[in-house]
Design a protein around this motif. Sequence first.
Motif, PDB file in Angstrom:
ATOM      1  N   GLN A 168     -12.037  -4.400  -2.391  1.00 54.49           N
ATOM      2  CA  GLN A 168     -13.095  -4.774  -1.459  1.00 54.49           C
ATOM      3  C   GLN A 168     -13.441  -3.608  -0.537  1.00 54.49           C
ATOM      4  O   GLN A 168     -14.621  -3.344  -0.257  1.00 54.49           O
ATOM      5  CB  GLN A 168     -12.665  -5.989  -0.627  1.00 54.49           C
ATOM      6  N   PHE A 169     -12.427  -2.893  -0.064  1.00 52.30           N
ATOM      7  CA  PHE A 169     -12.657  -1.729   0.805  1.00 52.30           C
ATOM      8  C   PHE A 169     -13.478  -0.669   0.071  1.00 52.30           C
ATOM      9  O   PHE A 169     -14.440  -0.120   0.621  1.00 52.30           O
ATOM     10  CB  PHE A 169     -11.309  -1.170   1.245  1.00 52.30           C
ATOM     11  N   LYS A 170     -13.117  -0.383  -1.183  1.00 51.19           N
ATOM     12  CA  LYS A 170     -13.825   0.650  -1.946  1.00 51.19           C
ATOM     13  C   LYS A 170     -15.267   0.246  -2.226  1.00 51.19           C
ATOM     14  O   LYS A 170     -16.178   1.077  -2.182  1.00 51.19           O
ATOM     15  CB  LYS A 170     -13.081   0.914  -3.252  1.00 51.19           C
ATOM     16  N   THR A 171     -15.483  -1.050  -2.499  1.00 51.19           N
ATOM     17  CA  THR A 171     -16.839  -1.521  -2.791  1.00 51.19           C
ATOM     18  C   THR A 171     -17.754  -1.358  -1.582  1.00 51.19           C
ATOM     19  O   THR A 171     -18.883  -0.857  -1.686  1.00 51.19           O
ATOM     20  CB  THR A 171     -16.801  -2.989  -3.231  1.00 51.19           C
TER      21      THR A 171
ATOM     22  N   MET B 133     -13.658   8.816   6.599  1.00 49.13           N
ATOM     23  CA  MET B 133     -12.777   9.736   5.873  1.00 49.13           C
ATOM     24  C   MET B 133     -12.819   9.455   4.371  1.00 49.13           C
ATOM     25  O   MET B 133     -12.879  10.374   3.554  1.00 49.13           O
ATOM     26  CB  MET B 133     -11.339   9.609   6.387  1.00 49.13           C
ATOM     27  N   TYR B 134     -12.793   8.172   4.006  1.00 45.90           N
ATOM     28  CA  TYR B 134     -12.741   7.806   2.589  1.00 45.90           C
ATOM     29  C   TYR B 134     -14.029   8.195   1.868  1.00 45.90           C
ATOM     30  O   TYR B 134     -13.989   8.633   0.716  1.00 45.90           O
ATOM     31  CB  TYR B 134     -12.491   6.301   2.466  1.00 45.90           C
ATOM     32  N   THR B 135     -15.181   8.045   2.544  1.00 49.07           N
ATOM     33  CA  THR B 135     -16.454   8.354   1.900  1.00 49.07           C
ATOM     34  C   THR B 135     -16.779   9.845   1.926  1.00 49.07           C
ATOM     35  O   THR B 135     -17.672  10.294   1.208  1.00 49.07           O
ATOM     36  CB  THR B 135     -17.601   7.587   2.585  1.00 49.07           C
ATOM     37  N   SER B 136     -16.065  10.624   2.745  1.00 47.31           N
ATOM     38  CA  SER B 136     -16.367  12.048   2.876  1.00 47.31           C
ATOM     39  C   SER B 136     -15.765  12.885   1.764  1.00 47.31           C
ATOM     40  O   SER B 136     -16.295  13.932   1.418  1.00 47.31           O
ATOM     41  CB  SER B 136     -15.871  12.581   4.229  1.00 47.31           C
ATOM     42  N   GLU B 137     -14.658  12.435   1.193  1.00 47.81           N
ATOM     43  CA  GLU B 137     -13.943  13.268   0.233  1.00 47.81           C
ATOM     44  C   GLU B 137     -13.105  12.380  -0.685  1.00 47.81           C
ATOM     45  O   GLU B 137     -12.740  11.261  -0.322  1.00 47.81           O
ATOM     46  CB  GLU B 137     -13.041  14.254   0.988  1.00 47.81           C
TER      47      GLU B 137
ATOM     48  N   LEU C  26     -21.993   2.568   2.203  1.00 48.91           N
ATOM     49  CA  LEU C  26     -22.226   3.125   3.531  1.00 48.91           C
ATOM     50  C   LEU C  26     -22.509   4.616   3.448  1.00 48.91           C
ATOM     51  O   LEU C  26     -21.976   5.319   2.595  1.00 48.91           O
ATOM     52  CB  LEU C  26     -21.000   2.885   4.422  1.00 48.91           C
ATOM     53  N   SER C  27     -23.338   5.086   4.359  1.00 52.53           N
ATOM     54  CA  SER C  27     -23.606   6.517   4.466  1.00 52.53           C
ATOM     55  C   SER C  27     -22.828   7.093   5.643  1.00 52.53           C
ATOM     56  O   SER C  27     -22.543   6.395   6.622  1.00 52.53           O
ATOM     57  CB  SER C  27     -25.106   6.773   4.680  1.00 52.53           C
ATOM     58  N   ASN C  28     -22.486   8.366   5.546  1.00 52.51           N
ATOM     59  CA  ASN C  28     -21.740   9.019   6.624  1.00 52.51           C
ATOM     60  C   ASN C  28     -22.546   9.050   7.918  1.00 52.51           C
ATOM     61  O   ASN C  28     -21.989   8.950   9.013  1.00 52.51           O
ATOM     62  CB  ASN C  28     -21.364  10.443   6.210  1.00 52.51           C
TER      63      ASN C  28
END
Length: 563
Positions: A314-317, A295-299, A322-324
Amino acid sequence: MAYQALYRVWRPQKFEDVVGQVHITRTLQNAMVQQKVAHAYLFSGPRGTGKTSAAKIFAKAINCKQAPVKEPCGECEACRGIQDGSVSDIIEIDAASNNGVDDIREIRDKVKYAPSAVDYKVYIIDEVHMLSQGAFNALLKTLEEPPKHVIFILATTEPHKIPLTIISRCQRFDFKRITHQVIVERIKHILDEENIQYDEHALIHVALTAEGGMRDALSLLDQAIAYSDDLHINMDDVLAVTGSISQERLLSMVESLNSGEAKQALNGLEESMQEGKDPNRFVFDFIHFLRDLYMYTSEDNMEDVLVRAIPDEQFKTIASQLSNHWLEQAIDILNQTQQDMKWTNSPKVLLEIALLNIQELQSKQVSNNQSSVSTELVQQIAQLEKELNKLKEQGVQAQPQEPAAQKRKAPKSRSNTYKVPYEKVRHTLSEATKDDLRNVKSNWAAFMDGLKKTSPPARAKLVDSTPRASSSKSLILSFKYEIHCALVLENQEMIENALAEYIGKRLTIIPIPDTEWQAIREDFLNQQQTSEDAEEQESTQEEDPFISEARKLVGDELLEIKE
């Protein structure tokens, strides 16, 4: 006085306190106000969703001295008596321990007597599915035609075990699982009233662990309060009482799996098992954590929908690495593992295999790219050999020099997995207009918002896309990541239909990588410039008027022009 658990202290006393079941409470309230109360009800649904509480509130409301009302007043003798259990006309029976024919016959014999203290005698039979077949048969006739002063409320978590002859004689209400947001709001209210401090992410995790049951959430909350020393509930307290895995360990394992370091990930799993963590709980937490990463990387601005993760640095890094596509495949592997774990005595082994399969996703992707490159090179070499043999047989002939504009070839694609449709792109560019592109761009934001509701996976594939050029029939979209060009073609028809609703016409989507767009655009502009120069040169080279007149008089055969 002895301590009472939170779920007992905060048991709903009015219909407005039964959260997450508005479709049921509203129907019951309207039935009471309109005086259309049925003689038998069946309340079914998961544990801890308010079935028995709603039954008791309903019994109070129909016997309230202020009736007909939507809510019991809680002040009259009937309401207070039913609340403290002193009114004998409200009979609550546990069918798990009173499931015989004789127990139901006793109800059948007593049901004919009028209530002594209130207007209606109410029988609340909890876990009614535990009754024996003989007991159901004994209840059948009484349930079908009870006296006017009697109401039956049957409650169960397994309605499929109840005979259809019983269900058909009741008004059935299905209680649904309570959403995370509703549970969080309710326990926030309770903690504020109890003057207990809390971290919001800890409460979100309590709601997630409760799996839609308010009673389970309050029981976990009670444990967390008892575990904490300073009456402040934080994430560590909740992880301790629920047996969940810490975010730091999950992040470390995700990073190890993505980078191909399977040993570190397996060590993290082993440490969790040594600490007494349940394998089923581990895979449950891991799936929801990967869901949050997806969810975080999608939008952008998706922090509000995270249910398991805390979006720290750390979570954001790690999320940025990572790729979807990788996250989708990892979640699929863990979901299948979760299903298989139900039928094995060695769940840890299945988890280890799942982690190894996830670790291989990255290497498989690299090897697939390499194999596609190798296959393409082999094909190109074979084609060159055929052409060379053909030239040897026919001999090499000098070819007339072609204009520079015709010599231009399509720029070579840097993609090994997606073939750019150069002819379609050039055709679209030749017909493209600014008005068509402006129409697409002005409606693009609304189209993406609408796609978020109808098809989040398709929207995720379009997140990094940019409309570049549009004609009346087609649209060129450039993508930041090359893999999305191929993925978007899987949902092309659905995306084109959805876009047509916003711009008023159907456009064929032509995806290309961002890295190819600039080269194609420059090549097209150069060709346009060359064509314009040629036309200008032809227009400037007009024939001398004197020669034109001579050509008209004698014709081309007799005319000889000398400088």
